[in-house]
Design an enzyme around this catalytic site. Sequence first.
Site, PDB file in Angstrom:
ATOM      1  N   CYS A 141       0.705  -1.113   0.004  1.00 47.23           N
ATOM      2  CA  CYS A 141      -0.066   0.113   0.058  1.00 47.23           C
ATOM      3  C   CYS A 141       0.895   1.360  -0.083  1.00 47.23           C
ATOM      4  CB  CYS A 141      -1.051  -0.149   1.348  1.00 47.23           C
ATOM      5  SG  CYS A 141      -2.493   1.154   0.871  1.00 47.23           S
TER       6      CYS A 141
ATOM      7  N   ARG B  54     -12.512   6.859  -0.843  1.00 45.07           N
ATOM      8  CA  ARG B  54     -11.412   5.983  -0.712  1.00 45.07           C
ATOM      9  C   ARG B  54     -11.747   4.729  -1.177  1.00 45.07           C
ATOM     10  NH1 ARG B  54      -7.245   7.623   2.492  1.00 45.07           N
ATOM     11  NH2 ARG B  54      -6.533   5.592   2.945  1.00 45.07           N
TER      12      ARG B  54
ATOM     13  N   HIS C 259      -3.453  -5.356   2.273  1.00 46.43           N
ATOM     14  CA  HIS C 259      -3.256  -5.678   3.625  1.00 46.43           C
ATOM     15  C   HIS C 259      -3.877  -6.653   4.128  1.00 46.43           C
ATOM     16  CE1 HIS C 259      -1.643  -1.304   4.117  1.00 46.43           C
ATOM     17  NE2 HIS C 259      -2.872  -0.958   3.592  1.00 46.43           N
TER      18      HIS C 259
HETATM   19  N1  GLN Z   1      -1.859   7.042   2.345  1.00 44.91           N
HETATM   20  C1  GLN Z   1      -2.197   6.226   1.296  1.00 44.91           C
HETATM   21  C2  GLN Z   1      -3.402   6.342   0.834  1.00 44.91           C
HETATM   22  O1  GLN Z   1      -4.224   6.610   1.246  1.00 44.91           O
HETATM   23  C3  GLN Z   1      -1.735   4.494   1.498  1.00 44.91           C
HETATM   24  C4  GLN Z   1      -2.732   4.007   2.518  1.00 44.91           C
HETATM   25  C5  GLN Z   1      -2.436   2.808   3.117  1.00 44.91           C
HETATM   26  O2  GLN Z   1      -1.312   2.263   3.262  1.00 44.91           O
HETATM   27  N2  GLN Z   1      -3.534   1.797   3.577  1.00 44.91           N
HETATM   28  O3  GLN Z   1      -3.449   5.894  -0.436  1.00 44.91           O
END
Ligand code: GLN
Length: 240
Positions: free
Chosen positions: A96, A130, A196
């Site tokens: 990620c 998101r 993840h």
């Molecule tokens: N901060 C990054 C995003 O929001 C990665 C997030 C994460 O590692 N889950 O895209």
Amino acid sequence: MSPVLRVCGLYPDLMNIYADRGNLILLQRRCEWRGIGFEFSRCGLGDRLDPSAADLLYIGGGQDRDQALVAEDLVANKRGAVHEAAGSGVVLLAVCGGYQLLGESYALGERTLPGVGLVDLRTVRGTGPRLIGNCVIEADLGGGPRQIAGFENHGGRTHLGPGATALGRVIKGHGNNGEDRLEGVCKGNVFGTYLHGPLLPKNAWLADVLIELALDVELDPLDDTLEQLAHQTALRAAGV
Ligand code: GLN
């Protein structure tokens, strides 16, 4: 002499969300259960990275704020060593936020974080919601197509350039950008993914592939009854 897997965690305190630490624990256990040694070292802000001191480099996910600190340091202090390590076959697993930093850049509104430029990809913070949820992809890492299950939560949208190959195709979930059905990146022994979970406990077979690549060995199988249950459960959570 029995082999030892030397793992170096890049920024383990800053880049570690959604139980990404579990990836390291799983690597350790699967080595130890086979009588393979396991050594863990950390490389944080300001530290020098020795490109020959690890068989596997690991960087987990992170919040945008932590990523900004890490991006500056990674590019200023470790870029050359990361390229040298990858060029000599060291395995690199990036999850990620760590995955985003493998590319050219991560554009966040007014600000653009630099990446190490190890793979041909760019990430931009989308204007949409998101990309969150359980995710399953299909990937072929040499032994035929297999499923990788995990959980994704990212605001960034990653677009692979012509020089990059995805880790897999999305079966369920969003993947790199929610549009092209591609997920992650794979270049030699460098692997990036949005998944993840943590990733490796849900996909123990993938951990074994990484250990085999890192040590250039063929591993004996383990009794993976529980690991397979974890994998099946993660697939079911995503509706597969
Ligand atoms: N901060 C990054 C995003 O929001 C990665 C997030 C994460 O590692 N889950 O895209």
